[in-house]
Design a protein around this motif. Structure first.
Motif, short mmCIF file in Angstrom:
data_model
loop_
_atom_site.label_atom_id
_atom_site.label_comp_id
_atom_site.label_asym_id
_atom_site.label_seq_id
_atom_site.Cartn_x
_atom_site.Cartn_y
_atom_site.Cartn_z
N VAL A 293 0.82 -1.22 0.00
CA VAL A 293 0.00 0.00 0.00
C VAL A 293 0.86 1.27 0.00
CG1 VAL A 293 -1.93 -1.13 1.13
CG2 VAL A 293 -0.20 -0.01 2.53
N PRO A 297 4.60 0.89 -8.09
CA PRO A 297 4.50 -0.31 -8.93
C PRO A 297 5.79 -0.60 -9.69
CG PRO A 297 3.28 1.52 -9.89
CD PRO A 297 3.74 1.98 -8.55
N ASN A 301 3.30 -2.99 -13.54
CA ASN A 301 2.23 -3.07 -12.53
C ASN A 301 1.99 -4.47 -12.00
OD1 ASN A 301 1.75 -0.34 -12.58
ND2 ASN A 301 0.04 -0.47 -14.01
N ILE A 306 0.95 0.15 -4.70
CA ILE A 306 -0.11 0.89 -5.39
C ILE A 306 -0.31 2.28 -4.78
CG2 ILE A 306 -1.37 -1.17 -6.13
CD1 ILE A 306 -3.22 -0.72 -3.71
N ILE A 310 -3.53 4.97 -5.06
CA ILE A 310 -4.35 5.39 -3.92
C ILE A 310 -4.35 6.91 -3.81
CG2 ILE A 310 -4.54 5.30 -1.40
CD1 ILE A 310 -3.29 2.54 -1.47
N LEU A 503 -7.07 3.65 -8.86
CA LEU A 503 -7.20 2.25 -8.44
C LEU A 503 -8.06 1.44 -9.41
CD1 LEU A 503 -7.57 2.64 -4.58
CD2 LEU A 503 -5.71 1.52 -5.78
N HIS A 506 -6.14 0.82 -12.45
CA HIS A 506 -5.05 -0.11 -12.11
C HIS A 506 -5.57 -1.55 -12.13
CE1 HIS A 506 -1.13 -1.00 -10.31
NE2 HIS A 506 -1.76 -1.88 -9.56
N ILE A 507 -6.77 -1.76 -11.58
CA ILE A 507 -7.35 -3.12 -11.60
C ILE A 507 -7.57 -3.58 -13.04
CG2 ILE A 507 -9.42 -4.43 -10.98
CD1 ILE A 507 -9.66 -2.60 -8.53
N LEU A 523 -2.79 -9.57 -7.26
CA LEU A 523 -2.77 -8.11 -7.14
C LEU A 523 -4.12 -7.51 -7.51
CD1 LEU A 523 0.75 -7.24 -8.62
CD2 LEU A 523 0.08 -7.56 -6.25
N THR A 527 -5.85 -5.11 -4.88
CA THR A 527 -6.16 -3.74 -5.25
C THR A 527 -7.66 -3.48 -5.15
OG1 THR A 527 -4.29 -3.83 -6.78
CG2 THR A 527 -5.81 -1.99 -7.02
N VAL A 530 -8.48 -2.88 -1.56
CA VAL A 530 -8.09 -1.52 -1.13
C VAL A 530 -9.08 -0.49 -1.65
CG1 VAL A 530 -6.31 0.25 -1.36
CG2 VAL A 530 -5.65 -2.11 -0.92
#
Length: 558
Positions: A293, A297, A301, A306, A310, A503, A506-507, A523, A527, A530
């Protein structure tokens, strides 16, 4: 039975059942995400086994982590090239195991399936280690000796402690190198760019006197030479640090006995999970989760942390809230308190309601065309013409992403605020007017404060939707990797023209664009967890503020 239907009880039970199913599905989904995501950070055992028949020259040793198992039909196993005993029929099943064996630079792949039929008994050697590296993924093997400038400095029992000390030194050097590259060299680059823009502006100024132009150009050249000298000093310092980070080398063996050399400066963390106690594993778990957290990355990634995502998500949501609140509240107050009731107002309300149902990607296309190209391009021509053709605000950025989300969530805030204003009893307004207050005083000192909880409800819904949106952001400001954060120590401190990480994006990127699907899978869960926690925290903060306001104005109204 008829009386039971007429009483409305079936519909109550039906409603309760639907709510219960929804709650179970939400809790189950969050539980699945939590289990899959959080289990990724637990130091798993390293297993060692042999595959194939060594007497036939087909055997090989495998060292790695067991990821999951799968049972497949015999025919599928034969089609996959697995040697299956002839006594097994078509109806039989074969089990195979997915092993994370790492060592991509040695074997060419991180994960591999191995059939249980060809495996020897699994062993858990206590000296097996896993190295988290900055490049080439994880390494699985056994430590042999530690070299310093080519000379052996540690071997045997003292090797592991010496390795941990050298890894800590390497991480310190890496952080120092990164600090110089990003902060000191970055500041020099910004000042060089400012000088270039000043020089360009002077050369394009038709009214400047030749003597003044010559003096200004000489000053700029002198400052540029000074910056070049500072950059040369930093480059020499970086060369020394990089040379120091390459001093230590770990010699390790992989499965099968082959020896490889690993630069200790490239190792982030070294763990021997088979020899850790439960307490040490828990400490390692917390350390890895915190690194996830709070870190940056790596490797497209598929590794690392991450934190930029965030930070970008929170910054964008807060900026969106600051933008949508005044516009939404003022629009609702005008529609409810000042606008003349009639067909035109009904049409406007219907339009606002319909805007809430427009697909989010449409908002993204609108934001790209209006905010980025039209508004941002105009700002560049008016205030940043010296920087053209390189755009300043004429490209996707944080401010345009926040404005697009503000536009997307504006109908939610308007509708909630209007409903809150409508629920204020007319007796409250009449009482205020009867005491001599004007309409404006009644509105801003009596009605609006009492409707504040409803406004906060609209903000809660807006935050929930904005934090989870991805499609429009892909067009107006979110990128796969952002080299710098939108907030730093350089003036003006908040850089609205920078692109950000998010985020949700990123996912999407890790889950669907990653070249290494198996490495990225945990991941994605982590993620997503989070992101869910972040949305819950933002919503709980807004709910807490709403409840405080509700109690405050309820007491005032009493």
């Amino acid at each position: 039975m008829k009386q039971w239907y007429k009483s409305g009880a079936p519909w109550i039970w039906l409603n309760a059942g639907a709510v219960a199913i929804s709650v179970i599905m939400v809790v189950g989904l969050i539980g699945l995400i939590a289990v899959r995501g959080l289990s990724h950070f637990w130091p798993a055992e390293i297993v060692e086994f042999q595959v194939g028949d060594p007497e036939l020259g087909l055997g090989q040793m495998v060292v790695g982590e067991h990821v999951r198992s799968q049972t497949i039909p015999v025919q599928v196993a034969r089609d996959a090239g697995i040697t299956v005993p002839p006594e097994l029929g078509e109806g039989d099943l074969v089990t195979r195991h997915l092993i994370k064996q790492g060592n991509r630079d040695v074997t060419g792949r991180d994960f591999a399936w191995y059939p249980e039929l060809q495996m020897s008994e699994w062993q858990t050697p206590p000296d097996a280690m896993v190295l988290e590296r900055r490049e080439w993924g994880d390494f699985f093997g056994y430590p042999l000796r530690l070299l310093e400038d080519g000379e052996v400095v540690a071997e045997g029992e003292g090797l592991w402690d010496a390795l941990q000390e050298r890894i800590a030194r390497g991480n310190d050097l890496f952080r120092e190198i990164r600090r110089i590259e990003r902060r000191d060299v970055g500041l020099i680059s910004e000042r060089m760019e400012e000088l270039r823009l000043q020089q360009r502006g002077l050369q394009r100024d038709p009214d400047i006197a030749p003597e003044a132009l010559a003096d200004a150009l000489e000053r700029i050249e002198s400052e540029g030479a000074s910056l070049q000298a500072e950059f040369q000093v930093l480059r020499e310092e970086l060369d020394v640090l990089r040379q120091a980070s390459r001093r230590d080398v770990l010699v390790a063996s992989v499965a099968g006995g082959e020896e490889v050399e690993i630069n200790v400066g490239e190792i982030v963390r070294a763990v021997q999970p088979n020899s850790l106690s439960p307490g040490a594993k828990a400490a390692a778990y917390v350390q890895q989760f915190w690194a996830f957290v709070s870190g940056e990355p790596r490797e497209a990634n598929t590794a690392g942390g991450i934190f930029p995502a965030i930070f970008g998500t929170v910054t964008m949501v807060l900026l969106m809230s600051l933008l949508v609140s005044p516009f939404g509240v003022l629009a609702a107050i005008y529609l409810r308190e000042y606008a003349k009731q009639g067909p035109l107002l009904k049409l406007i309300r219907i339009s606002v309601y319909n805007l809430a149902g427009v697909p989010s990607i449409v908002y993204g296309v609108f934001g790209l065309g209006f905010f980025v190209y039209t508004l941002g391009g105009s700002l560049d021509e008016l205030f940043y013409s010296d920087r053209l053709p390189s755009p300043t605000f004429g490209s996707p950025a944080l401010i345009w992403a926040s404005l697009t989300l503000a536009l997307l969530t504006l109908p939610v805030v308007i509708v909630s605020t209007e409903e809150g204003l409508a629920r204020i009893p007319s007796s409250v307004r009449q009482g205020s007017l009867a005491l001599g207050a004007t309409k404006s005083e009644t509105l801003w000192k009596v009605v609006v404060p009492l409707a504040t909880p409803a406004m906060m409800t609209g903000m809660i819904l807006a935050i929930a939707r904005a934090a989870g949106e991805v499609a429009p952001l892909m067009l107006v400001g979110v990128v796969k990797l952002a080299p710098t954060l939108p907030v730093d120590g350089s003036f003006p401190f908040v850089h609205l023209d920078r692109q950000i990480m998010h985020l949700g994006f990123h996912i999407y990127d890790v889950g669907f664009q990653s070249p290494n699907v198996e490495a990225a899978r945990p991941l994605v869960y982590a993620t997503a967890l989070v992101l869910v926690i972040l949305i819950i925290v933002l919503n709980m903060t807004a709910i807490s503020i709403r409840n405080r306001l509700r109690e405050r104005y309820r007491a005032a109204s009493d």
